[in-house]
Design a protein around this motif. Structure first.
Motif, PDB file in Angstrom:
ATOM      1  N   ASP A  81       0.776  -1.319   0.213  1.00 25.27           N
ATOM      2  CA  ASP A  81      -0.189  -0.144   0.062  1.00 25.27           C
ATOM      3  C   ASP A  81       0.953   1.299  -0.022  1.00 25.27           C
ATOM      4  O   ASP A  81       0.407   2.455  -0.357  1.00 25.27           O
ATOM      5  CB  ASP A  81      -0.722  -0.063   1.257  1.00 25.27           C
ATOM      6  N   LYS A  82       2.059   1.106   0.378  1.00 20.07           N
ATOM      7  CA  LYS A  82       3.052   2.077   0.493  1.00 20.07           C
ATOM      8  C   LYS A  82       3.750   2.541  -0.936  1.00 20.07           C
ATOM      9  O   LYS A  82       3.992   3.337  -1.563  1.00 20.07           O
ATOM     10  CB  LYS A  82       4.138   2.020   1.587  1.00 20.07           C
ATOM     11  N   SER A  83       4.293   1.319  -1.557  1.00 22.40           N
ATOM     12  CA  SER A  83       5.078   1.012  -2.682  1.00 22.40           C
ATOM     13  C   SER A  83       5.186  -0.195  -3.079  1.00 22.40           C
ATOM     14  O   SER A  83       5.723  -0.970  -2.828  1.00 22.40           O
ATOM     15  CB  SER A  83       6.547   1.640  -2.404  1.00 22.40           C
ATOM     16  N   VAL A  84       4.445  -0.399  -4.440  1.00 23.75           N
ATOM     17  CA  VAL A  84       4.472  -1.759  -4.841  1.00 23.75           C
ATOM     18  C   VAL A  84       5.706  -2.441  -5.359  1.00 23.75           C
ATOM     19  O   VAL A  84       6.330  -3.178  -5.205  1.00 23.75           O
ATOM     20  CB  VAL A  84       3.327  -1.732  -6.113  1.00 23.75           C
ATOM     21  N   ARG A  85       6.487  -0.893  -6.129  1.00 20.18           N
ATOM     22  CA  ARG A  85       7.736  -1.550  -6.969  1.00 20.18           C
ATOM     23  C   ARG A  85       8.844  -1.746  -5.562  1.00 20.18           C
ATOM     24  O   ARG A  85       9.477  -2.765  -5.813  1.00 20.18           O
ATOM     25  CB  ARG A  85       8.164   0.092  -7.404  1.00 20.18           C
ATOM     26  N   ARG A  86       8.730  -0.949  -4.555  1.00 18.14           N
ATOM     27  CA  ARG A  86       9.767  -1.304  -3.501  1.00 18.14           C
ATOM     28  C   ARG A  86       9.386  -2.562  -2.800  1.00 18.14           C
ATOM     29  O   ARG A  86      10.622  -3.532  -2.561  1.00 18.14           O
ATOM     30  CB  ARG A  86      10.089  -0.186  -2.678  1.00 18.14           C
ATOM     31  N   THR A  87       8.233  -3.108  -2.672  1.00 19.40           N
ATOM     32  CA  THR A  87       7.982  -4.260  -2.110  1.00 19.40           C
ATOM     33  C   THR A  87       8.356  -5.285  -3.003  1.00 19.40           C
ATOM     34  O   THR A  87       9.029  -6.369  -2.464  1.00 19.40           O
ATOM     35  CB  THR A  87       6.467  -4.366  -1.895  1.00 19.40           C
ATOM     36  N   LEU A  88       8.100  -5.557  -4.249  1.00 22.73           N
ATOM     37  CA  LEU A  88       8.637  -6.317  -5.114  1.00 22.73           C
ATOM     38  C   LEU A  88      10.143  -6.562  -5.190  1.00 22.73           C
ATOM     39  O   LEU A  88      10.634  -7.626  -4.924  1.00 22.73           O
ATOM     40  CB  LEU A  88       8.204  -6.130  -6.664  1.00 22.73           C
ATOM     41  N   TYR A  89      10.710  -5.417  -5.380  1.00 17.34           N
ATOM     42  CA  TYR A  89      12.285  -5.559  -5.281  1.00 17.34           C
ATOM     43  C   TYR A  89      12.656  -6.186  -3.863  1.00 17.34           C
ATOM     44  O   TYR A  89      13.599  -7.317  -4.024  1.00 17.34           O
ATOM     45  CB  TYR A  89      12.773  -3.917  -5.418  1.00 17.34           C
ATOM     46  N   GLY A  90      12.309  -5.724  -2.871  1.00 16.15           N
ATOM     47  CA  GLY A  90      12.667  -6.187  -1.667  1.00 16.15           C
ATOM     48  C   GLY A  90      12.550  -7.784  -1.275  1.00 16.15           C
ATOM     49  O   GLY A  90      13.245  -8.512  -0.955  1.00 16.15           O
ATOM     50  N   PHE A  91      11.208  -8.177  -1.703  1.00 13.51           N
ATOM     51  CA  PHE A  91      10.928  -9.465  -1.267  1.00 13.51           C
ATOM     52  C   PHE A  91      11.577 -10.534  -2.357  1.00 13.51           C
ATOM     53  O   PHE A  91      11.986 -11.510  -2.014  1.00 13.51           O
ATOM     54  CB  PHE A  91       9.421  -9.821  -1.534  1.00 13.51           C
ATOM     55  N   PHE A  92      11.859  -9.820  -3.503  1.00  6.85           N
ATOM     56  CA  PHE A  92      12.619 -10.876  -4.641  1.00  6.85           C
ATOM     57  C   PHE A  92      14.046 -10.949  -4.006  1.00  6.85           C
ATOM     58  O   PHE A  92      14.564 -12.130  -4.335  1.00  6.85           O
ATOM     59  CB  PHE A  92      12.501 -10.288  -5.888  1.00  6.85           C
ATOM     60  N   PHE A  93      14.452 -10.132  -3.616  1.00  3.43           N
ATOM     61  CA  PHE A  93      15.877 -10.223  -3.094  1.00  3.43           C
ATOM     62  C   PHE A  93      16.193 -10.914  -1.950  1.00  3.43           C
ATOM     63  O   PHE A  93      16.816 -11.916  -1.974  1.00  3.43           O
ATOM     64  CB  PHE A  93      16.566  -8.760  -2.685  1.00  3.43           C
ATOM     65  N   VAL A  94      15.203 -10.767  -1.054  1.00  2.00           N
ATOM     66  CA  VAL A  94      15.333 -11.930   0.146  1.00  2.00           C
ATOM     67  C   VAL A  94      15.040 -13.209  -0.322  1.00  2.00           C
ATOM     68  O   VAL A  94      15.723 -14.118   0.109  1.00  2.00           O
ATOM     69  CB  VAL A  94      13.901 -11.469   1.216  1.00  2.00           C
ATOM     70  N   MET A  95      13.884 -13.463  -1.348  1.00  2.00           N
ATOM     71  CA  MET A  95      13.856 -14.658  -1.683  1.00  2.00           C
ATOM     72  C   MET A  95      14.903 -15.572  -2.484  1.00  2.00           C
ATOM     73  O   MET A  95      15.369 -16.678  -2.293  1.00  2.00           O
ATOM     74  CB  MET A  95      12.777 -14.619  -2.886  1.00  2.00           C
ATOM     75  N   ILE A  96      15.673 -14.858  -3.177  1.00  2.00           N
ATOM     76  CA  ILE A  96      16.927 -15.252  -3.806  1.00  2.00           C
ATOM     77  C   ILE A  96      17.941 -15.721  -2.946  1.00  2.00           C
ATOM     78  O   ILE A  96      18.659 -16.665  -2.845  1.00  2.00           O
ATOM     79  CB  ILE A  96      17.468 -14.245  -4.781  1.00  2.00           C
ATOM     80  N   VAL A  97      18.318 -14.781  -1.957  1.00  2.00           N
ATOM     81  CA  VAL A  97      19.158 -15.047  -1.110  1.00  2.00           C
ATOM     82  C   VAL A  97      18.735 -16.094  -0.188  1.00  2.00           C
ATOM     83  O   VAL A  97      19.679 -16.976   0.179  1.00  2.00           O
ATOM     84  CB  VAL A  97      19.360 -13.903  -0.183  1.00  2.00           C
ATOM     85  N   ALA A  98      17.656 -16.316   0.266  1.00  2.00           N
ATOM     86  CA  ALA A  98      17.142 -17.603   0.889  1.00  2.00           C
ATOM     87  C   ALA A  98      17.235 -18.708   0.305  1.00  2.00           C
ATOM     88  O   ALA A  98      17.592 -19.816   0.806  1.00  2.00           O
ATOM     89  CB  ALA A  98      15.581 -17.339   1.365  1.00  2.00           C
ATOM     90  N   LEU A  99      16.996 -18.643  -1.150  1.00  2.00           N
ATOM     91  CA  LEU A  99      16.952 -19.928  -1.758  1.00  2.00           C
ATOM     92  C   LEU A  99      18.536 -20.418  -2.065  1.00  2.00           C
ATOM     93  O   LEU A  99      18.660 -21.783  -1.871  1.00  2.00           O
ATOM     94  CB  LEU A  99      16.345 -19.814  -3.019  1.00  2.00           C
ATOM     95  N   GLY A 142      15.693 -21.452   6.248  1.00  2.00           N
ATOM     96  CA  GLY A 142      15.789 -21.318   4.667  1.00  2.00           C
ATOM     97  C   GLY A 142      14.219 -21.432   4.322  1.00  2.00           C
ATOM     98  O   GLY A 142      13.640 -20.590   3.383  1.00  2.00           O
ATOM     99  N   VAL A 143      13.397 -22.363   4.699  1.00  2.00           N
ATOM    100  CA  VAL A 143      12.065 -22.688   4.213  1.00  2.00           C
ATOM    101  C   VAL A 143      11.392 -21.421   4.855  1.00  2.00           C
ATOM    102  O   VAL A 143      10.136 -20.894   4.213  1.00  2.00           O
ATOM    103  CB  VAL A 143      11.608 -24.097   4.634  1.00  2.00           C
ATOM    104  N   PHE A 144      11.542 -20.859   6.045  1.00  2.00           N
ATOM    105  CA  PHE A 144      10.877 -19.811   6.775  1.00  2.00           C
ATOM    106  C   PHE A 144      10.960 -18.535   5.788  1.00  2.00           C
ATOM    107  O   PHE A 144       9.986 -17.906   5.337  1.00  2.00           O
ATOM    108  CB  PHE A 144      11.531 -19.485   8.105  1.00  2.00           C
ATOM    109  N   LEU A 145      12.350 -18.342   5.315  1.00  2.00           N
ATOM    110  CA  LEU A 145      12.468 -17.257   4.695  1.00  2.00           C
ATOM    111  C   LEU A 145      11.934 -17.413   3.176  1.00  2.00           C
ATOM    112  O   LEU A 145      11.484 -16.277   2.554  1.00  2.00           O
ATOM    113  CB  LEU A 145      13.782 -16.677   4.494  1.00  2.00           C
ATOM    114  N   ALA A 205      18.430 -30.034  -6.038  1.00  2.00           N
ATOM    115  CA  ALA A 205      18.418 -29.290  -7.628  1.00  2.00           C
ATOM    116  C   ALA A 205      17.225 -28.423  -7.795  1.00  2.00           C
ATOM    117  O   ALA A 205      17.419 -27.239  -8.302  1.00  2.00           O
ATOM    118  CB  ALA A 205      18.388 -30.544  -8.562  1.00  2.00           C
ATOM    119  N   PRO A 206      15.841 -28.931  -7.160  1.00  3.62           N
ATOM    120  CA  PRO A 206      15.122 -27.970  -7.450  1.00  3.62           C
ATOM    121  C   PRO A 206      15.044 -26.622  -6.636  1.00  3.62           C
ATOM    122  O   PRO A 206      14.626 -25.603  -7.102  1.00  3.62           O
ATOM    123  CB  PRO A 206      13.848 -28.677  -6.835  1.00  3.62           C
ATOM    124  N   VAL A 207      15.774 -26.672  -5.395  1.00  2.00           N
ATOM    125  CA  VAL A 207      16.187 -25.320  -5.074  1.00  2.00           C
ATOM    126  C   VAL A 207      16.932 -24.339  -5.653  1.00  2.00           C
ATOM    127  O   VAL A 207      16.646 -22.943  -5.787  1.00  2.00           O
ATOM    128  CB  VAL A 207      16.767 -25.466  -3.521  1.00  2.00           C
TER     129      VAL A 207
END
Length: 426
Positions: free
Chosen positions: A284-302, A318-321, A379-381
């Motif tokens: 609700d504050k910024s869709v763009r920053r939300t997408l960038y931030g969560f994608f970064f966290v997801m890549i690092v977590a994987l 790992g699975v929590f993040l 491998a799927p990770v």
């Protein structure tokens, strides 16, 4: 918060909260029907493919993954078709029809005797999925009021994420003890209860009297709609490359017993619950920053999960993040689709779930290929990390196009631009 939902009936805050709870209960059932197969993968393989499981359990688990892909493809087909065709329907009546379909198809999934028939039943059971979330999100957004759309979406999705904390682990345990067919009958009961809750608690909301299938389908003529769909379809595949094979990952890589699988599912669900609520607030504050931030966290977590899954702390963190980052993306992608779809709101609200379930099918399919090819359950990770990188790149390109249009003085960036581009090129 608005005082009316149909222009006449004044709703108290308590009535609004109860209506949102009823909508979230449907999300709880959908979470259970979609994800419980992942925790029962070996059980399904033993029962439906006994010969193959006895000789090649990895191949049997990979083939049972088709049940998850079939469900995901059912969402992809059903979401835009039902949303576009039924946009004029009163929303409450449409929700009830979808819940009735969920109930009957889930019962069929539990009772049919062969792998092929269960595969068809899972596809049929998925057809109402995207339309339910899409219409429920529109109802919730109306109940929440202006400026709180993403939070309304997140509240509906909270049923799905809470299901991953409570429903999926408990129903997985039931399936392990009493059989996977009993587990699906429990899921069908959840849908039946939701049907009654919606009758009693959700206020009447009219459909869009001006909506037509032709107008709704105009969404597919907008370039940014396709970018938003790609962000969800590819980027969200990172979650499902992991989630689909979480049971064998836990058992074969981390070295835990089957009884630990529900615990791992609880951890994923906790991450999804936290990520969903945080994602709704931030979007609700910024869709763009939300997408960038969560994608970064997801890549690092994987990447971290791939490197440390053999250790219990690495698996759980790992699975929590991964779950949290993926769930945080969902309300942001939903809001982005509603932003770029102009007047095609019904189909846009449903298309988010088509996109996410393309990610579901893609992650499960590619992960299954890797496992069947002898690359192991880690491998799927790695595949998931690659898919998430592509999702982030698509998001960056999409918002770069927005900035370019604003620099060129385009006041309204979302229209039938894809059709215009093709016409200009011709």
């Amino acid at each position: 918060m608005p005082s009316t939902t149909d222009g006449s009936a004044i709703l108290s805050p308590t009535r609004i909260r109860l209506a949102l709870l009823a909508l979230a209960l449907g999300g709880f059932g959908i979470g259970a029907t979609e994800f419980v197969a992942m925790g029962l993968l070996p059980n399904l393989a033993q029962d439906l493919l006994p010969g193959l499981y006895a000789s090649a359990p990895d191949a049997a688990n990979a083939q049972i993954g088709w049940l998850i892909s079939a469900y995901a493809l059912g969402v992809v087909v059903g979401a835009p078709t039902i949303a576009a065709a039924a946009a004029r329907w009163p929303r409450k009546q449409l929700l009830l029809a979808l819940l009735a379909a969920f109930t009957l198809a889930t019962i069929a999934s539990a009772l049919l005797p062969t792998f092929g028939l269960v595969l068809v039943a899972r596809f049929v059971a998925a057809l109402p999925h995207g339309a339910y979330f899409g219409i429920a999100s529109l109802v919730a957004a109306d109940l929440m009021g202006p400026g709180k759309r993403a939070r309304g979406v997140a509240l509906v999705l909270s049923g799905l994420t809470i299901s991953n904390v409570v429903g999926v682990p408990v129903i997985t345990w039931i399936g392990q003890v009493y059989g996977w067919r009993v587990a699906y009958l429990v899921v069908a009961a959840v849908f039946a209860v939701t049907f009654l809750a919606v009758i009693l608690l959700v206020p009447f909301q009219a459909g869009d009297p001006l909506a037509t299938m032709r107008n709704e389908l105009k969404a597919f003529g907008r370039l940014q709609v396709w970018f938003a769909l790609g962000i969800g379809a590819i980027g969200f595949g990172g979650l499902f490359a992991v989630y689909t094979y979480v049971a064998p990952l836990t058992i074969e890589v981390t070295g835990l017993g089957a009884g630990a699988v529900p615990l791992v599912l609880v951890v994923i669900g906790l991450g999804m619950t936290v990520g969903n609520l945080l994602g709704g607030h931030l979007a609700d504050k910024s869709v763009r920053r939300t997408l960038y931030g969560f994608f970064f966290v997801m890549i690092v977590a994987l990447v971290g999960l791939a490197l440390s899954a053999q250790f219990l702390p690495g698996l759980l963190i790992g699975v929590f993040l991964v779950g949290g980052a993926a769930a945080g993306l969902s309300p942001a992608i939903q809001t982005r689709l509603m932003d770029v779809s102009a007047d095609s709101q019904s189909i846009a609200a449903a298309l988010n779930h088509s996109a996410l379930n393309i990610g579901n099918a893609l992650g499960a399919f590619l992960g299954g290929l890797a496992i069947a090819g002898g690359l192991g359950y880690v491998a799927p990770v790695w595949i998931g990390a690659g898919l998430s990188v592509i999702g982030l790149v698509l998001a960056v390109v999409s918002f770069a196009i927005d900035r370019s249009r604003r620099r060129n003085g385009q006041h309204v960036p979302y229209g039938t631009d894809l059709i215009d581009i093709v016409r200009d090129a011709a």
